[in-house]
Design an enzyme around this catalytic site. Structure first.
Site, PDB file in Angstrom:
ATOM      1  N   GLY A   1       0.853  -1.197   0.000  1.00 47.55           N
ATOM      2  CA  GLY A   1       0.000   0.000   0.000  1.00 47.55           C
ATOM      3  C   GLY A   1       0.882   1.238   0.000  1.00 47.55           C
TER       4      GLY A   1
ATOM      5  N   GLU B   1      -4.463  13.295  -6.433  1.00 45.40           N
ATOM      6  CA  GLU B   1      -5.329  13.034  -5.271  1.00 45.40           C
ATOM      7  C   GLU B   1      -5.115  14.081  -4.194  1.00 45.40           C
ATOM      8  OE1 GLU B   1      -6.235   8.382  -4.955  1.00 45.40           O
ATOM      9  OE2 GLU B   1      -4.110   8.781  -4.813  1.00 45.40           O
ATOM     10  N   ARG B   2      -3.836  14.504  -4.020  1.00 46.95           N
ATOM     11  CA  ARG B   2      -3.503  15.415  -2.921  1.00 46.95           C
ATOM     12  C   ARG B   2      -3.782  16.878  -3.237  1.00 46.95           C
ATOM     13  NH1 ARG B   2       2.057  11.936  -1.952  1.00 46.95           N
ATOM     14  NH2 ARG B   2       0.876  10.038  -1.535  1.00 46.95           N
TER      15      ARG B   2
ATOM     16  N   GLN C   1     -22.151  29.657  24.815  1.00 41.36           N
ATOM     17  CA  GLN C   1     -20.814  29.992  24.312  1.00 41.36           C
ATOM     18  C   GLN C   1     -20.026  28.759  23.858  1.00 41.36           C
ATOM     19  OE1 GLN C   1     -17.789  31.745  26.967  1.00 41.36           O
ATOM     20  NE2 GLN C   1     -17.609  33.412  25.483  1.00 41.36           N
TER      21      GLN C   1
ATOM     22  N   GLY D   1     -25.754  16.610  19.197  1.00 41.73           N
ATOM     23  CA  GLY D   1     -26.103  15.780  20.354  1.00 41.73           C
ATOM     24  C   GLY D   1     -26.514  14.377  19.915  1.00 41.73           C
TER      25      GLY D   1
ATOM     26  N   SER E   1      -1.821   9.779   6.275  1.00 38.09           N
ATOM     27  CA  SER E   1      -1.305  10.991   6.943  1.00 38.09           C
ATOM     28  C   SER E   1       0.131  10.787   7.385  1.00 38.09           C
ATOM     29  CB  SER E   1      -2.191  11.346   8.147  1.00 38.09           C
ATOM     30  OG  SER E   1      -3.425  11.844   7.686  1.00 38.09           O
TER      31      SER E   1
HETATM   32  C1  LIG Z   1     -11.799   3.867   0.300  1.00 37.62           C
HETATM   33  C2  LIG Z   1     -10.456   3.621  -0.309  1.00 37.62           C
HETATM   34  C3  LIG Z   1     -10.273   3.877  -1.668  1.00 37.62           C
HETATM   35  C4  LIG Z   1      -9.048   3.563  -2.274  1.00 37.62           C
HETATM   36  N1  LIG Z   1      -8.940   3.707  -3.633  1.00 37.62           N
HETATM   37  C5  LIG Z   1      -7.803   3.253  -4.243  1.00 37.62           C
HETATM   38  C6  LIG Z   1      -7.731   3.214  -5.685  1.00 37.62           C
HETATM   39  O1  LIG Z   1      -8.653   3.606  -6.385  1.00 37.62           O
HETATM   40  N2  LIG Z   1      -6.597   2.700  -6.245  1.00 37.62           N
HETATM   41  C7  LIG Z   1      -5.552   2.234  -5.499  1.00 37.62           C
HETATM   42  O2  LIG Z   1      -4.573   1.788  -6.083  1.00 37.62           O
HETATM   43  N3  LIG Z   1      -5.608   2.272  -4.134  1.00 37.62           N
HETATM   44  C8  LIG Z   1      -6.688   2.756  -3.498  1.00 37.62           C
HETATM   45  N4  LIG Z   1      -6.776   2.760  -2.122  1.00 37.62           N
HETATM   46  C9  LIG Z   1      -5.644   2.264  -1.350  1.00 37.62           C
HETATM   47  C10 LIG Z   1      -4.937   3.316  -0.500  1.00 37.62           C
HETATM   48  O3  LIG Z   1      -4.192   4.177  -1.327  1.00 37.62           O
HETATM   49  C11 LIG Z   1      -4.095   2.563   0.537  1.00 37.62           C
HETATM   50  O4  LIG Z   1      -5.012   1.986   1.458  1.00 37.62           O
HETATM   51  C12 LIG Z   1      -3.128   3.474   1.254  1.00 37.62           C
HETATM   52  O5  LIG Z   1      -2.113   3.894   0.387  1.00 37.62           O
HETATM   53  C13 LIG Z   1      -2.484   2.780   2.466  1.00 37.62           C
HETATM   54  O6  LIG Z   1      -1.997   1.507   2.126  1.00 37.62           O
HETATM   55  P1  LIG Z   1      -2.369   0.244   3.047  1.00 37.62           P
HETATM   56  O7  LIG Z   1      -3.834   0.239   3.229  1.00 37.62           O
HETATM   57  O8  LIG Z   1      -1.741  -0.958   2.465  1.00 37.62           O
HETATM   58  O9  LIG Z   1      -1.729   0.553   4.470  1.00 37.62           O
HETATM   59  P2  LIG Z   1      -0.183   0.290   4.915  1.00 37.62           P
HETATM   60  O10 LIG Z   1       0.752   0.835   3.901  1.00 37.62           O
HETATM   61  O11 LIG Z   1      -0.084  -1.165   5.264  1.00 37.62           O
HETATM   62  O12 LIG Z   1      -0.129   1.155   6.223  1.00 37.62           O
HETATM   63  C14 LIG Z   1      -0.649   0.706   7.480  1.00 37.62           C
HETATM   64  C15 LIG Z   1      -0.295   1.764   8.519  1.00 37.62           C
HETATM   65  O13 LIG Z   1       1.152   1.876   8.614  1.00 37.62           O
HETATM   66  C16 LIG Z   1       1.544   3.208   8.366  1.00 37.62           C
HETATM   67  N5  LIG Z   1       2.822   3.235   7.654  1.00 37.62           N
HETATM   68  C17 LIG Z   1       3.184   2.526   6.549  1.00 37.62           C
HETATM   69  N6  LIG Z   1       4.418   2.849   6.186  1.00 37.62           N
HETATM   70  C18 LIG Z   1       4.873   3.789   7.057  1.00 37.62           C
HETATM   71  C19 LIG Z   1       6.089   4.530   7.204  1.00 37.62           C
HETATM   72  N7  LIG Z   1       7.110   4.388   6.345  1.00 37.62           N
HETATM   73  N8  LIG Z   1       6.195   5.401   8.230  1.00 37.62           N
HETATM   74  C20 LIG Z   1       5.163   5.563   9.097  1.00 37.62           C
HETATM   75  N9  LIG Z   1       3.984   4.905   9.010  1.00 37.62           N
HETATM   76  C21 LIG Z   1       3.849   4.030   8.001  1.00 37.62           C
HETATM   77  C22 LIG Z   1       0.429   3.812   7.517  1.00 37.62           C
HETATM   78  O14 LIG Z   1       0.419   5.225   7.600  1.00 37.62           O
HETATM   79  C23 LIG Z   1      -0.790   3.164   8.147  1.00 37.62           C
HETATM   80  O15 LIG Z   1      -1.151   3.862   9.309  1.00 37.62           O
HETATM   81  C24 LIG Z   1      -7.972   3.072  -1.486  1.00 37.62           C
HETATM   82  C25 LIG Z   1      -8.143   2.871  -0.102  1.00 37.62           C
HETATM   83  C26 LIG Z   1      -9.365   3.130   0.478  1.00 37.62           C
HETATM   84  C27 LIG Z   1      -9.544   2.851   1.953  1.00 37.62           C
END
Ligand SMILES: Cc1cc2nc3c(=O)[nH]c(=O)nc-3n(C[C@H](O)[C@H](O)[C@H](O)COP(=O)(O)OP(=O)(O)OC[C@H]3O[C@@H](n4cnc5c(N)ncnc54)[C@H](O)[C@@H]3O)c2cc1C
Length: 383
Positions: A133, A246-247, A283, A343, A370
């Site tokens: 990911g 995306e960003r 407030q 609420g 993030s």
């Molecule tokens: C609703 C939805 C739509 C999406 N649509 C698409 C799409 O159209 N096409 C596509 O290709 N993908 C898509 N994605 C995938 C999305 O881009 C990934 O879920 C995302 O990049 C995170 O990858 P992961 O889920 O494998 O998490 P991981 O990479 O396994 O991360 C798990 C946790 O570890 C943290 N982490 C990982 N590496 C580090 C690091 N080096 N330092 C600190 N923290 C780290 C992450 O921040 C996270 O908190 C989608 C995801 C969702 C939920």
């Protein structure tokens, strides 16, 4: 920097807002409950010109600039209250269609863009895999050349629009010996290609009216002419560019959703009476509204700063990550506050603010988490 929107852009924003309230908002709650993508609403979005926003008119698009594309996605979310549909539109436009315009051959552009821009076809981008990911360079999906074809094998997960897509841009390794990040290529895979298997749609927390799919490619043969861009360069040139879209553009929908939550909270605070007066006169509630406004304004500013830099062709890696990170944080924060202001009613599914929390959570995950945004910002500041 000039963030002023011209009269034409403001009029377009207003027209999308009105369209979204009329066409998208009705049924948004039911689509969330039923986790249902609505093709009829989609077709109307196409008719309105929202499905090919930044693509030039000669390929069937609307020829909108980056800022205008952001405005449209923002207004769609603000008026439509359907973050799932907004996600499907954002993914279709920015990562399912734009790469074909930016990297496609003339033949690919002529073949795919008019259908994608009209909404007749739906686009998707498949980068993420079950074991890759955030670490995009770890993808394993493999494409091997066989004569005039490429044979793709592997799985892709979390693919927005995956099960409804007519074209999926698949990122796959074509040269495993090329070293980290190199040897990765992109392919346009059409829906009915043998070996392209939709395993299933995943049951999501939020953005539920947009399908999120697990896809398999089992000896999926695509013609050599379906390679998108140069062989071996897709990770940096296409996948990372998609993250940038995306960003800087796709997150505009989240800013629109923040405005919808703020408006709903103001309205509710003026109507709801507690201790003999509208809660808007307590407030603690006034402070929440003021803070929501401040976070909304700041989120909108960092979004349009990043979008403007992108539009001007100026460097914006840090600004894009700041926008993605801050819009995610501010969106989640404001969604929680909107529920608090409502609420008990805010905790009930009939109220859109309940849905807004579930929808807002996605922004800190999809398109680069993030944690990854903070890593990029810190890497730039500390290098
Ligand atoms: C609703 C939805 C739509 C999406 N649509 C698409 C799409 O159209 N096409 C596509 O290709 N993908 C898509 N994605 C995938 C999305 O881009 C990934 O879920 C995302 O990049 C995170 O990858 P992961 O889920 O494998 O998490 P991981 O990479 O396994 O991360 C798990 C946790 O570890 C943290 N982490 C990982 N590496 C580090 C690091 N080096 N330092 C600190 N923290 C780290 C992450 O921040 C996270 O908190 C989608 C995801 C969702 C939920």
């Amino acid at each position: 920097m000039d963030f002023t929107h011209n009269q034409e852009q403001r009029a377009f924003y207003a027209s999308v807002l009105e369209f979204a309230a009329k066409v998208v908002e009705p049924g948004a709650h039911e689509r969330d409950v039923e986790s249902r993508f609505d093709r009829d609403v989609w077709n109307q979005l196409g008719g309105f010109g929202l499905l090919g926003l930044p693509i030039p008119e000669e390929y069937g698009g609307s020829g909108a600039d980056i800022i205008t594309t952001c405005l449209a996605l923002e207004a769609l979310a603000e008026g439509g209250h359907d973050a799932g549909l907004g996600l499907s539109v954002g993914a279709h436009v920015t990562i399912g269609t734009v790469p074909i315009f930016l990297h496609g051959t003339e033949a690919q552009k002529r073949k795919y863009l008019p259908k994608l821009c009209s909404g007749e076809w739906i686009g998707a981008m498949a980068i993420t895999e079950p074991e890759a990911g955030s670490d995009t360079a770890a993808i394993k999906c493999r494409a091997v050349r066989d004569g005039d074809e490429w044979v793709i094998n592997g799985s892709k997960i979390f693919i927005t629009n995956g099960s409804i897509a007519d074209t999926v841009i698949v990122i796959a390794v074509t040269d495993p010996d090329a070293g980290a990040g190199a040897g990765v290529s992109a392919f346009i895979v059409e829906k009915n290609t043998p070996g392209f298997v939709v395993d299933r749609d995943l049951d999501k927390m939020g953005t539920r009216s947009s399908p999120l799919s697990l896809l398999h490619f089992d000896d999926c043969r695509v013609p050599a002419e379906n390679m998108l861009g140069e062989e071996g360069s897709a990770l940096w040139k296409i996948a990372f560019e998609c993250f940038d879209w995306e960003r800087t553009v796709m997150i505009a929908g989240s800013v629109g959703a923040m405005k919808a939550s703020l408006d709903a909270s103001i309205k509710y605070a003026k109507e709801r009476v507690a201790f003999g007066k509208p809660i808007a006169r307590h407030q603690a509630i006034q402070h929440k509204i003021a803070e929501m406004k401040a976070y909304y304004d700041a989120a909108r500013l960092v979004l349009y700063r990043a979008a403007w830099l992108k539009q001007e062709g100026l460097p914006h890696e840090v600004e894009a990550s700041v926008a993605k990170y801050f819009v995610a944080e501010a969106g989640m924060r404001n969604a929680l506050e909107a529920v608090q202001i409502h609420g008990g009613y805010g905790y009930i599914k009939e109220f859109p603010v309940e849905r807004a929390i579930r929808d807002a959570k996605l922004i800190s995950i999809g398109g680069g988490t993030s944690e990854i945004q903070k890593m990029i910002i810190a890497r730039n500041l500390l290098s």
